[in-house]
Motif scaffolding. Structure first.
Motif, PDB file in Angstrom:
ATOM      1  N   ARG A   7      34.238 -43.365  21.714  1.00 55.23           N
ATOM      2  CA  ARG A   7      34.141 -43.762  23.125  1.00 55.23           C
ATOM      3  C   ARG A   7      35.441 -43.501  23.852  1.00 55.23           C
ATOM      4  O   ARG A   7      36.488 -43.645  23.311  1.00 55.23           O
ATOM      5  N   ASP A  51      26.756 -36.621   9.692  1.00 54.87           N
ATOM      6  CA  ASP A  51      26.919 -37.763  10.594  1.00 54.87           C
ATOM      7  C   ASP A  51      26.840 -39.088   9.850  1.00 54.87           C
ATOM      8  O   ASP A  51      26.879 -40.133  10.453  1.00 54.87           O
ATOM      9  N   ARG A  90      31.354 -44.630  12.404  1.00 54.52           N
ATOM     10  CA  ARG A  90      30.729 -44.198  13.651  1.00 54.52           C
ATOM     11  C   ARG A  90      31.728 -44.244  14.804  1.00 54.52           C
ATOM     12  O   ARG A  90      31.760 -43.360  15.642  1.00 54.52           O
ATOM     13  N   LYS A 104      23.379 -33.438  11.627  1.00 56.69           N
ATOM     14  CA  LYS A 104      22.573 -34.498  11.023  1.00 56.69           C
ATOM     15  C   LYS A 104      21.850 -33.973   9.795  1.00 56.69           C
ATOM     16  O   LYS A 104      21.090 -33.017   9.887  1.00 56.69           O
ATOM     17  N   TYR A 111      16.901 -45.548  16.213  1.00 60.90           N
ATOM     18  CA  TYR A 111      16.767 -44.940  14.887  1.00 60.90           C
ATOM     19  C   TYR A 111      17.900 -45.393  13.975  1.00 60.90           C
ATOM     20  O   TYR A 111      17.678 -45.793  12.832  1.00 60.90           O
ATOM     21  N   TYR A 112      19.139 -45.325  14.481  1.00 60.33           N
ATOM     22  CA  TYR A 112      20.264 -45.739  13.650  1.00 60.33           C
ATOM     23  C   TYR A 112      20.152 -47.204  13.265  1.00 60.33           C
ATOM     24  O   TYR A 112      20.509 -47.599  12.153  1.00 60.33           O
ATOM     25  N   LEU A 118      19.721 -44.601  19.124  1.00 56.11           N
ATOM     26  CA  LEU A 118      20.301 -45.902  18.769  1.00 56.11           C
ATOM     27  C   LEU A 118      19.290 -46.726  17.980  1.00 56.11           C
ATOM     28  O   LEU A 118      19.632 -47.367  16.988  1.00 56.11           O
ATOM     29  N   ILE A 160      29.796 -32.104  13.923  1.00 52.31           N
ATOM     30  CA  ILE A 160      28.924 -33.073  13.253  1.00 52.31           C
ATOM     31  C   ILE A 160      27.486 -32.542  13.254  1.00 52.31           C
ATOM     32  O   ILE A 160      26.989 -32.045  14.257  1.00 52.31           O
ATOM     33  N   ILE A 169      31.878 -40.432  15.258  1.00 48.80           N
ATOM     34  CA  ILE A 169      30.667 -40.075  15.995  1.00 48.80           C
ATOM     35  C   ILE A 169      30.722 -40.518  17.443  1.00 48.80           C
ATOM     36  O   ILE A 169      30.658 -39.705  18.366  1.00 48.80           O
ATOM     37  N   GLU A 170      30.814 -41.810  17.632  1.00 47.76           N
ATOM     38  CA  GLU A 170      30.625 -42.285  18.997  1.00 47.76           C
ATOM     39  C   GLU A 170      31.842 -42.030  19.864  1.00 47.76           C
ATOM     40  O   GLU A 170      31.716 -41.681  21.031  1.00 47.76           O
ATOM     41  N   ASP A 183      27.846 -54.159  25.785  1.00 46.85           N
ATOM     42  CA  ASP A 183      28.549 -53.011  25.269  1.00 46.85           C
ATOM     43  C   ASP A 183      28.487 -51.907  26.328  1.00 46.85           C
ATOM     44  O   ASP A 183      27.402 -51.450  26.674  1.00 46.85           O
ATOM     45  N   ALA A 185      22.791 -35.960  18.703  1.00 46.10           N
ATOM     46  CA  ALA A 185      23.826 -36.665  17.950  1.00 46.10           C
ATOM     47  C   ALA A 185      25.035 -35.774  17.644  1.00 46.10           C
ATOM     48  O   ALA A 185      26.171 -36.213  17.834  1.00 46.10           O
ATOM     49  N   PHE A 195      28.973 -48.989  26.091  1.00 46.14           N
ATOM     50  CA  PHE A 195      28.340 -47.826  25.476  1.00 46.14           C
ATOM     51  C   PHE A 195      26.852 -47.782  25.822  1.00 46.14           C
ATOM     52  O   PHE A 195      26.292 -46.718  26.078  1.00 46.14           O
ATOM     53  N   PHE A 209      24.061 -39.711  22.976  1.00 41.74           N
ATOM     54  CA  PHE A 209      23.130 -40.677  22.391  1.00 41.74           C
ATOM     55  C   PHE A 209      22.159 -41.168  23.434  1.00 41.74           C
ATOM     56  O   PHE A 209      22.529 -41.384  24.585  1.00 41.74           O
ATOM     57  N   ARG A 234      27.203 -35.599  20.338  1.00 46.42           N
ATOM     58  CA  ARG A 234      27.639 -36.954  20.679  1.00 46.42           C
ATOM     59  C   ARG A 234      26.980 -37.435  21.955  1.00 46.42           C
ATOM     60  O   ARG A 234      27.559 -38.143  22.762  1.00 46.42           O
TER      61      ARG A 234
END
Lengths: 359, 369, 580
Positions: free
Chosen positions: A359, A194, A352, A228, C256-257, C254, A226, A356-357, C71, C244, C73, C249, C247
């Motif tokens: 959207r 990731d 990302r 970690k 942590y990242y 968040l 993915i 990853i994300e 956002d 994660a 998200f 979250f 996908r």
């Protein structure tokens, strides 16, 4: 004048003399020391360095390496210089960079040697935290692996590869090039970390942003699995959870392979290389010890440690632990000069967003 | 004077939600005397006691314990609980379950910093006093209710306090034990001559143990007298009804009647009564208290009531309950039901025609309250 | 004469009160605790209005909130977070409520064993447990999946851990022991006559549980649920390792990242912005928590007398009950622990097979002492002894002020004590580490063992005060007043009456905080330096550096060492407070 007054005057004069002594007898900053040292003939330089390091007795290393690896390094260093104690601070890259910056801001100069990585070096140079130190050993390194100004030197190399499980994938079926990963038969079968930002950035460097991003977007359509952490990724590959892993550290593959796991790596063009760098701190409290340690790190003995730890050496003539015919490979290194501050943040964000994300 | 309370007021809650727990209570207890605060739950008796102890902080008033002002809101004096010269027994006994009997009783002395040998002597003496000499090493949870009670008493007495406070100490004991403890506590109190304030809702306890009884109602002290006084001459309707059984007859005062008695017009007819006070205005409405044992009931005699005797009427028995020593009897006189307590020698049954007479000495007019 | 002296004294009575050293001590201890809690929280709040690193001067800005709030998200993450937390507490309740009742109120055998297992479960670091579950439930090589596929001839893996249910399941199983602990206390203190009345009315044990025990313990259950709901919002390891990849979250990932970027500098401001959302969620949760707790006091049993509640006879259901507990412990301990043992014995992860067994070796265990040295063991032992002690002393004082004193604003103090629980550990540690650096001249703790001890001491004050609050309410007020009437000062009351009476609750709280501090890794990593390496951070470092079998071996060793510690602590505890 009474005796009493005489005595106090003497003490005053004495203390002024001693207070001035260090600053007049020795150059103050590490850079000044190194400039002075560079003018000396090699033999004398080495003697001076050792004498200084003996006085200092300790070197403080801020490094991202695992503690075990640092212990091995310390053992090797102390075999050669038994008077030198190593105090190591280890943390992840981001943490360590933050720590160095914060410590520097509050005026707490503890580190002698800072070993984080290329993008962080760029930030450190920008903030005036690294000193210029050009070791005489630089001449023995592969080209491009030491900063021209002497702010950094690459001491160890990691590489990104495609890795596969040999129980599931036969050698001739394995993807050979990065582009082979886009083949529909790998859909839903590719493992990926990731946070393989360096791999992402290096391919951007090599192909240019447009081509690289086109590749990444199509790769993202492959339903990547993915996970970690590289440790987990390597274990899952070894166990057969997925047949192929994209952008896997070569030394991790080699490590589990050495333990008998059915894994193999291929070397696409280019192989992505990650440099581990070190630099001397501008306000290093133990400048002689720092220089001596850097010299040792890139010496033949120091570099051989890399091999045991499954890392590539930056010094010519030291065999690579897992890559044969390294000369035949094209390796795209992520040296600090390629990464102006801010670029990595952009890369991480793009990575990302794409992988990853989603959207 | 060993305990003096002046205008004590305690409000729980604030602002409009505030509730008066105690309002304007004033009283004194002579040295060595035994005062009982009596009343139904929620009347403020326990709050008053806790103010004395220092477990509640009054909103107004003064408290003086053996000559020493421990609370004075006007002068800003407040002495914390652990400095007051008191001993206290709680309703739940509050025996510390993690300590032996000995350590429980020794605790107050340790707090005072008394030497070890002296502590041992006094604790042993005190345990002897309450009859627990042999149990000192027993852990508290292994005691019976009565034993816990004695430990609590010993603990309260061991530091020889000026004032002993007891908060419903007998309410958790069974009836037999309670009777015994009543006598025991009173005996100890007399023996030690310790000023005592005792809180209970049990009128038998109050009447049998005390030198003085205070009856509380809605935060007010409505009666304060000797046990005989509060029983025979209550000032208020509440006091009359709370202690013992009361027949209350309402009437209007008229002028003097013959024989020197005062008279009032009531549902029973003309009621003659003795009143030590000066002349009250005629025409005023008054409640009269008649205790059941003060009512004489005899089978109806043909001669008819002697007209020259006051308070003599004809009635009918509506209910008679045999109680062993007594006969509890309800008599209807001109439609008014009176409870009478007779000796068992009377053989009456419902429906019997009877003559009812009451000595005017035993009829007490109550204060309007 | 004496009266005269006393009168002179009483004239100065208000001064006597002020000069009371005990009250001063209690008051100042409360203030010290509040200070150490509030300061880092303020630092976090302040950082959310700044960009750049803490201490770097920047004008106040709303940029972080803009980035977080505008956002879309973020709102997706909010929904995920709530679902994850909800799923987690559902799993917790499913396991914790029946097991609390079974162990506290029935004649189920082997109670000591179950209780020890419950405590032992929290010894395995959370991230190792999460990894064990990944290895157990991976679609292709997950041992559970493989066994089921082989046993029933399935065409595909029956379980997939990579979804919100997988996350909730693993997190819920991991968080069940603390929930058990909180709920069990309610069952323990329940007035047995309420139950007996139900039996007298002809109801069976099970009916009594459903109609009487359960509703009566509902406030305690809801309180535990809300407490762990807040925990679930904040925890990172499981959402990070399992969420994660799927996908999914949540805010903790968040954060942590934002604070642990692989490259570049941590964005503490942004993390602080997310942290504020978490804080608001947590405070909302704690608001309801307080309402429930206040309600639940109506049911509290107030008694000074000892009683021994009648145990429900399970009869024929006994086997079923034991099976239920066994299933739970299989999920909570046996499976993850066996996975760890397996991973420590083989050179790399593989499905157990005849071939795999030929590769089994103990070599990894022999390497551990070499990697670890003595220091992590010593550090961890010190942490486990000191942190819970500080935490419980402060908890005792704070709880006492909140529950027993009449000081104005005492409920605010309770809120303060709850605050460390509502703040994500990562941010808490970051704030502490910054403060230690900024004020190192006055308070030189940066990079020391002290700061990790301090972080854990503060963090678990929330847990400590919850424990003490619950126990304190059940001690009859008279016991305390009797001591005061006997002339004892507040401090003496606290030390000679309350502390021994709370004995078992204090010891239990101490033990749990000790174990929680033992496995805590997030704060320890953030505050780490070579001098304060803990066993938990060592395992993490071994694992992330690729020393997987060694990490597993150390994990297994930790379980054995801690198992011994637990048995010893319980024995010792029984001896100390055995008289009760």
């Amino acid at each position: 004048m009474t005796d009493y007054k005489k005595a106090s005057l003497r003490i005053l004069a004495g203390s002024i003399f001693f207070a001035l002594l260090p600053s007049s007898a020795y150059p103050q900053s590490p850079e000044e020391i190194y400039a002075a040292l560079a003018k000396l003939p090699p033999q004398e330089r080495q003697q001076r360095l050792i004498a200084g390091a003996k006085r200092e007795g300790v070197v403080v290393v801020y490094d991202t390496s695992a503690r075990q690896e640092l212990r091995e390094f310390e053992t090797a260093l102390r075999t050669k210089y038994p008077f030198l104690k190593v105090e190591a601070v280890t943390a992840s890259r981001g943490k360590l960079l933050e720590r160095v910056l914060t410590e520097s801001r509050v005026g707490r100069h503890l580190a002698d040697i800072i070993g984080i990585g290329s993008t962080e070096d760029a930030v450190l140079i920008q903030n005036g935290i690294l000193a210029r130190y050009s070791s005489p050993e630089f001449q023995y390194l592969h080209s491009g692996l030491a900063g021209r100004d002497g702010y950094w030197v690459a001491t160890r190399l990691r590489t990104y590869h495609i890795a596969y499980n040999t129980k599931i994938v036969r050698k001739e079926q394995a993807p050979k090039r990065w582009e082979d990963l886009l083949d529909p038969r790998w859909k839903g079968k590719l493992g990926m970390a990731d946070d393989a930002y360096f791999w992402f950035g290096a391919l951007e460097n090599f192909w240019g942003k447009e081509k690289a991003h086109d590749f990444f977007r199509r790769l993202a359509e492959q339903q990547l699995l993915i996970r970690k952490g590289h440790s987990l990724l390597a274990e899952l590959l070894a166990g057969g959870e997925f047949p192929v892993v994209v952008g896997m550290y070569g030394h991790r593959v080699a490590l589990v392979k050495k333990r008998g796991a059915p894994v193999e790596m291929v070397n696409p063009d280019p192989v992505v290389g990650i440099v581990g760098t070190v630099g001397v701190a501008k306000r290093a409290p133990h400048p002689h010890a720092a220089a001596l340690t850097v010299d040792f790190t890139i010496s033949e003995e120091g570099q051989k440690l890399n091999v045991e730890q499954m890392r590539g050496a930056s010094r010519k003539g030291v065999p690579h632990p897992y890559l044969e015919r390294i000369e035949a490979l094209r390796i795209q290194y992520d040296t600090p000069d390629l990464y102006p501050p801010g670029r990595y943040e952009q890369i991480a964000q793009d990575y990302r967003r794409i992988f990853i994300e989603r959207r | 004077m060993s305990v003096e309370i002046r205008n004590l007021t305690k409000v729980f809650g604030v602002g409009e939600k505030g509730v008066f727990a105690v309002r304007g209570v004033s009283l004194t207890v002579e040295k060595g005397a035994f005062l009982t605060l009596l009343g139904p739950s929620g009347c403020g008796k326990t709050t008053t006691l806790r103010c004395l102890a220092g477990l509640e902080r009054p909103d107004e008033g003064e408290i003086i314990l053996s000559g020493q002002v421990v609370v004075s809101t006007s002068r800003g004096i407040y002495m914390p609980v652990n400095q007051r010269p008191i001993g206290m027994v709680f309703q739940s006994y509050a025996i510390w379950p993690h300590m032996t009997v000995f350590r429980n009783v020794a605790y107050p002395l340790q707090s005072m910093g008394i030497a070890k040998g002296e502590i041992r002597r006094r604790v042993e003496h005190c345990l002897e006093l309450v009859g627990l000499g042999r149990l000192e090493q027993r852990l508290a949870p292994n005691l019976s209710g009565g034993e816990q009670q004695r430990v609590a008493l010993a603990r309260a007495l061991v530091m020889e306090p000026e004032v002993l406070l007891l908060d419903e100490p007998l309410s958790n004991l069974d009836a037999k034990l309670r009777e015994g403890m009543r006598v025991e506590i009173r005996r100890l109190q007399r023996q030690l001559g310790i000023t005592t304030v005792y809180v209970t809702h049990d009128q038998v306890e109050a009447l049998s143990m005390s030198d003085m009884v205070g009856v509380m109602h809605n935060g007010r002290l409505v009666e304060l007298d000797t046990p005989r006084g509060v029983y025979e001459r209550p000032r208020t309707r509440f006091g009359a009804e709370f202690i013992g059984t009361a027949n209350l007859v309402r009437g209007r005062r008229s002028g003097l009647s013959e024989g020197g008695w005062k008279a009032a017009e009531t549902e029973l007819g003309t009621l003659c009564y003795a009143s030590p006070g000066c002349s009250e205005p005629a025409g005023e409405e008054v409640d009269f208290l008649i205790r059941p044992e003060d009512i004489c009931v005899s089978p109806h005699s043909a001669a008819g009531p002697e007209s020259n005797m006051p308070n003599r009427w004809r009635g009918e028995v509506t209910q008679a309950i045999f109680l062993g020593p007594d006969l509890d009897c309800e008599v209807s006189v001109s439609g008014v039901r009176l409870r009478a307590r007779l000796t068992r020698s009377h053989e009456l049954k419902a429906g019997d025609q009877v003559d009812v007479c009451i000595d005017p000495q035993n009829i007490k007019p109550l204060m309007r309250y | 004469m004496r009266a005269g002296v006393m009168r002179a004294l009483t004239w100065r009575a208000p001064e006597i009160r002020l000069r009371n050293p005990g009250l001063w001590a209690i008051g100042s201890m409360s203030l010290v605790a509040s200070f150490f809690i509030i300061l880092p929280v303020l630092t976090i709040i302040l950082s959310s209005f700044r960009v750049g690193l803490p201490g770097e001067f920047s004008p106040l800005t709303l940029a972080n909130y803009r980035e977080a709030f505008f956002d879309p998200f973020t709102w997706q993450v909010l929904v995920n977070t709530l679902f994850f937390a909800l799923g987690t507490v559902v799993v917790i309740l499913f396991f914790a409520v029946p097991s609390a009742w079974l162990i506290q109120r029935t004649d189920i055998p082997l109670k000591k064993l179950w209780l020890t297992l419950l405590a032992l479960g929290i010894v395995i670091p959370t991230f190792l447990k999460a990894i064990a579950w990944i290895l157990l439930l991976s679609p292709q090589i997950g041992i559970v999946n493989r066994l089921l596929i082989d046993a029933f001839g399935l065409s595909g893996p029956p379980f997939n851990i990579y979804n919100i249910w997988g996350m909730s399941f693993v997190q819920g199983v991991i968080l069940t022991p603390p929930a058990f602990f909180m709920i069990a206390a309610a069952y323990k203190s329940m007035d047995p006559s309420l139950e007996e009345a139900s039996y007298a009315s002809g109801a069976s044990g099970l009916v009594t549980f459903i109609r009487i025990n359960f509703p009566l313990s509902l406030p305690a259950i809801i309180a535990a649920t809300l407490y762990l709901f807040i925990t679930a919002i904040e925890v990172f390891e499981v959402p990070g390792l399992i969420g994660a990849p799927a996908r999914i979250f949540v805010f903790s990932t968040l954060i942590y990242y934002a604070t642990h970027p692989e490259v570049g500098l941590p964005k503490y401001g942004l993390a602080g912005g997310y942290g504020m959302i978490v804080l608001v969620l947590a405070l909302l949760g704690s608001y309801f928590y307080y309402r429930v707790i206040r309600q639940s006091h109506k049911y509290e049993v107030v008694t000074g007398k000892g009683y021994r509640p009648k145990l429900v006879e399970l009869g024929r259901l006994r086997g079923l009950a034991i099976l239920f507990l066994l299933i739970y412990f299989t999920l909570e301990i046996f499976l993850p622990f066996l996975t760890l043992v397996w991973a420590s014995l083989v050179p790399y992860i593989q499905v157990p097979s005849a071939e795999a067994f030929t590769k089994v070796t103990l070599a990894n265990y022999l390497k551990v002492p070499d990697y670890a040295g003595l220091r992590p063991f010593l550090n961890t032992a010190l942490l486990m002894l000191i942190a819970p002690t500080i935490s419980m002393v402060f908890s005792l004082i704070l709880s006492w002020v909140v529950i027993r004193s009449k000081v104005k604003g005492r409920y605010v103090l309770d809120g303060v004590a709850f605050l460390p629980h509502a703040v994500p550990s990562i941010l808490f540690a970051v704030a502490l580490s910054y403060l230690a650096l900024a004020y190192r001249e006055f308070f030189p703790v940066y990079g020391t063992l002290t700061i990790i001890v301090l972080a854990n001491s503060i963090k678990y004050i929330s847990f400590g005060t919850r424990t003490v609050n619950g126990a304190l309410i059940q001690i009859h007020h008279d016991l305390e007043e009797a001591a005061e009437v006997s002339g004892a000062s507040k401090v003496k009351v606290l030390s000679s009456i309350i502390t021994p009476l709370l004995g078992s609750a204090l010891l239990n709280g101490w033990l749990w905080i000790s174990l929680l501090a033992f496995r805590e890794v997030t704060m320890a990593l953030t505050l780490s330096s070579p001098k304060n390496v803990m066993l938990s951070t060592l395992v993490w470092n071994l694992w992330s550096a690729g020393y997987v079998p060694e990490a597993a071996a150390l994990g297994v060793m930790m379980v054995f060492v801690l198992g011994g510690f637990l048995v010893l602590a319980r024995k010792l505890g029984e001896k100390v407070i055995g008289g009760l």
